[in-house]
Design an enzyme around this catalytic site. Structure first.
Site, short mmCIF file in Angstrom:
data_model
loop_
_atom_site.label_atom_id
_atom_site.label_comp_id
_atom_site.label_asym_id
_atom_site.label_seq_id
_atom_site.Cartn_x
_atom_site.Cartn_y
_atom_site.Cartn_z
NE ARG A 78 66.59 99.42 132.07
CZ ARG A 78 67.78 99.94 131.75
NH1 ARG A 78 67.98 101.23 131.84
NH2 ARG A 78 68.75 99.17 131.30
CE1 TYR A 83 77.52 96.18 124.26
CE2 TYR A 83 76.12 97.86 125.22
CZ TYR A 83 77.29 97.14 125.22
OH TYR A 83 78.22 97.38 126.19
CG ASN A 86 80.72 103.03 126.41
OD1 ASN A 86 81.24 102.86 125.31
ND2 ASN A 86 80.44 102.03 127.24
C1 UD1 Z 1 75.80 99.66 128.51
C2 UD1 Z 1 77.20 100.17 128.90
C3 UD1 Z 1 77.18 101.70 129.00
C4 UD1 Z 1 76.72 102.27 127.68
C5 UD1 Z 1 75.35 101.69 127.28
C6 UD1 Z 1 75.01 102.15 125.88
C7 UD1 Z 1 78.24 98.46 130.30
C8 UD1 Z 1 78.60 98.08 131.69
N1 UD1 Z 1 77.57 99.62 130.17
O1 UD1 Z 1 74.90 100.00 129.59
O2 UD1 Z 1 78.47 102.16 129.30
O3 UD1 Z 1 76.64 103.68 127.77
O4 UD1 Z 1 75.40 100.26 127.27
O5 UD1 Z 1 73.77 101.65 125.44
O6 UD1 Z 1 78.59 97.79 129.39
N2 UD1 Z 1 73.80 91.91 128.13
C9 UD1 Z 1 74.12 90.56 128.10
N3 UD1 Z 1 74.48 89.94 129.24
C10 UD1 Z 1 74.56 90.60 130.44
C11 UD1 Z 1 74.22 91.98 130.45
C12 UD1 Z 1 73.85 92.59 129.29
O7 UD1 Z 1 74.08 89.92 127.05
O8 UD1 Z 1 74.90 89.97 131.43
C13 UD1 Z 1 73.41 92.56 126.87
C14 UD1 Z 1 72.01 93.12 126.88
O9 UD1 Z 1 71.08 92.18 126.37
C15 UD1 Z 1 72.13 94.33 125.96
C16 UD1 Z 1 73.58 94.77 126.13
O10 UD1 Z 1 74.26 93.68 126.68
O11 UD1 Z 1 71.91 93.95 124.60
C17 UD1 Z 1 73.71 95.99 127.02
O12 UD1 Z 1 73.24 95.71 128.31
P1 UD1 Z 1 72.45 96.77 129.16
O13 UD1 Z 1 72.11 96.15 130.47
O14 UD1 Z 1 71.31 97.33 128.37
O15 UD1 Z 1 73.58 97.89 129.41
P2 UD1 Z 1 73.38 99.42 129.70
O16 UD1 Z 1 72.97 99.59 131.11
O17 UD1 Z 1 72.52 100.02 128.67
CA CA Z 2 71.14 99.15 127.04
#
Ligand code: UD1
Ligand code: CA
Length: 469
Positions: free
Chosen positions: A15, A100, A167
């Site tokens: 995004r 994160y 969350n």
């Molecule tokens: C996530 C949470 C959501 C929360 C939100 C807060 C989950 C399923 N959802 O959603 O409940 O409200 O954060 O900001 O956890 N990442 C990886 N590997 C992956 C996927 C993601 O390293 O396979 C990392 C991303 O780089 C990022 C973080 O995890 O730093 C969060 O991932 P993102 O896809 O942004 O999650 P959200 O949809 O924001």
């Molecule tokens: Ca996120």
């Protein structure tokens, strides 16, 4: 329990619409991930694991630090899957804190509370109450008020979407238990991913308490998914820093119009006017005043110094009680002694200006060492560059340099010497004496002003004058 921090940084950040991996996008001039790593370090963990994947090599090479352990998540199968990769090497008796890479404003004090709430058998979640929770997972509570699950926005029912308790994504849990709960994750959801949030189900199933810790201020858990949120986080960062400055004793003319991007420390009763940009490591001593529109980077400004409007100060050391500007530029290596004055349209580079010395107007001082009590007249220039080499200028204590002087380096102006205005000084000016280096003034008797000439006369004059030699 020893602490292992896991930072999730493998996501693509689709995004953002950018060629740069999301966690390398700049916040206050530094990659998002760097902010998270810095906060993790404040907790003095045993290990910091960074889960990387998308844009892998680039992310890794941006952080050569030896204390980071890199864990590859080759396919981004979700936040739960990402944590699982790190769990392969984290011992059971560690406490695990998940951060994160795209949630950069979280404070160490808040994380310490979160870790404190997770026990040998319990899972702690950092939550946030939001009026507008779109995109966030929602905290689902049972009839007795216990947390029983987290439902992602895309999986939520209309009723669940009304929940305001969201969350943050950050959790703390004992490693042995977390591993167990992660093994139970499935991908039966809207995104076909292993959700970290589903560890709550595992904890509840195994009868372990799930503790929701509300974050102190919502800005700390703002996530960056697109550039609008990046701008919001930048504003949040600014706000956190300006709050700190005010709490330390600085008055800001308008906290919304001071931009801090780095570690700025202030003494008591500092005043900062609007549109100041403070970068890197900046230290403003007690009662320092910074006028409007100043940029200060990596500099030390001692007590009671006044910086007037529109100054640019970089890698400089300024003594107490100095007066700078308006419109002055201190470049790297500028060092001003106590009560020195550097005035309008003056540039100082790699030079010392001694105590009580004044360079007040329209001058360039480069590679110079100026003693104490020196007066450098308007428009004076140290000619430090011969086209190939840089040369030093030394001006000893108490010298007086007349306006419009050119000091052709390398050159020495002795203590108490006076240089006459308009001089071009090419060799040493002896101490205590007047040195004049300019042509003598003459007055021509019987001279007449030019008279108007005909076009023909002018053509002849021009032809003669412009004949090639
Ligand atoms: C996530 C949470 C959501 C929360 C939100 C807060 C989950 C399923 N959802 O959603 O409940 O409200 O954060 O900001 O956890 N990442 C990886 N590997 C992956 C996927 C993601 O390293 O396979 C990392 C991303 O780089 C990022 C973080 O995890 O730093 C969060 O991932 P993102 O896809 O942004 O999650 P959200 O949809 O924001
Ligand atoms: Ca996120």
């Amino acid at each position: 329990m020893p602490l292992s921090v896991v930072i999730l940084a493998a996501g693509q950040g689709r995004r953002m619409n950018s060629d740069l991996p999301k966690v390398l996008q700049p916040l206050a001039g530094k990659p998002l991930l760097q902010h998270v790593i810095a906060t993790a370090r404040e907790l003095h963990p045993a290990n910091i694991y960074v889960v990387y994947g998308h844009g892998g090599g680039r992310v890794q090479s941006a952080f050569p630090d030896a204390d980071l352990q890199w864990v590859l998540q080759a396919d981004q199968l979700g936040t739960g899957h990402a944590v699982m990769q790190a769990m392969r090497i984290i011992p059971d008796d560690h406490m695990v804190l998940v951060l994160y890479g795209d949630v950069p404003l979280i404070r160490a004090s808040c994380l310490a509370r979160l870790i404190g709430a997770a026990g040998e058998d319990s899972l702690a979640l950092l939550t946030v109450n939001l009026d507008e929770a779109a995109g966030y997972g929602r905290i689902v509570r049972g009839p007795e008020g216990h947390v029983i699950g987290i439902v992602e926005h895309r999986d939520a029912s209309a009723e669940q979407l009304l929940i305001r308790e969201a969350n943050s994504g950050l959790i703390a849990a004992p490693a042995g238990r977390l591993r167990e709960w992660l093994l139970g994750l499935g991908r039966e959801n809207a995104q076909r991913e292993y959700y970290l949030t589903d560890v709550v189900l595992g904890a509840v199933k195994s009868g372990c308490p799930v503790v929701a810790i509300p974050v102190a201020s919502a800005v700390e858990v703002l996530g960056v998914n697109d550039r609008l949120q990046l701008a919001q986080v930048e504003a949040g960062y600014r706000r956190q820093r300006t709050d700190e400055l005010m709490i330390s004793g600085a008055t800001l003319a308008d906290p919304l119009r001071v931009d801090v991007r780095g570690n700025v420390t202030v003494g008591r009763d500092v005043f900062i006017d609007v549109n100041a940009v403070l970068l890197g490591n900046v230290n403003l001593g007690p009662r320092v005043r910074v006028g409007p529109n100043c940029v200060i980077r990596d500099s030390n400004i001692a007590a009671d110094t006044e910086i007037h409007a529109n100054c640019v100060i970089e890698e400089a050391v300024v003594g107490e009680n100095c007066r700078i500007g308006p419109f002055a530029r201190l470049r790297p290596g500028a060092a001003l002694g106590t009560a020195a004055h550097v005035g309008n349209f003056v540039e100082v580079k790699n030079s010392q200006v001694g105590s009580g010395s004044k360079v007040n107007h329209l001058s360039y001082i480069g590679d110079a060492s100026i003693g104490a009590g020196v007066n450098v007249g308007a428009g004076t220039i140290t000619c430090n560059y011969d086209g190939a080499n840089k040369w030093p200028t030394i001006i000893e204590d108490g010298a007086f340099i007349g306006s419009g002087s050119m000091l052709v380096a390398p050159v020495l102006i002795g203590a108490g010497a006076t240089v006459a205005a308009g001089s071009t000084i090419t060799s040493a000016a002896p101490a205590g004496k007047l040195t004049v280096a300019r042509s003598r003034q003459v007055t021509v008797d019987g001279w007449n002003r030019p008279a108007k000439q005909t076009e023909e006369e002018k053509a002849t004059a021009v032809e003669t004058a412009l004949k090639p030699v």
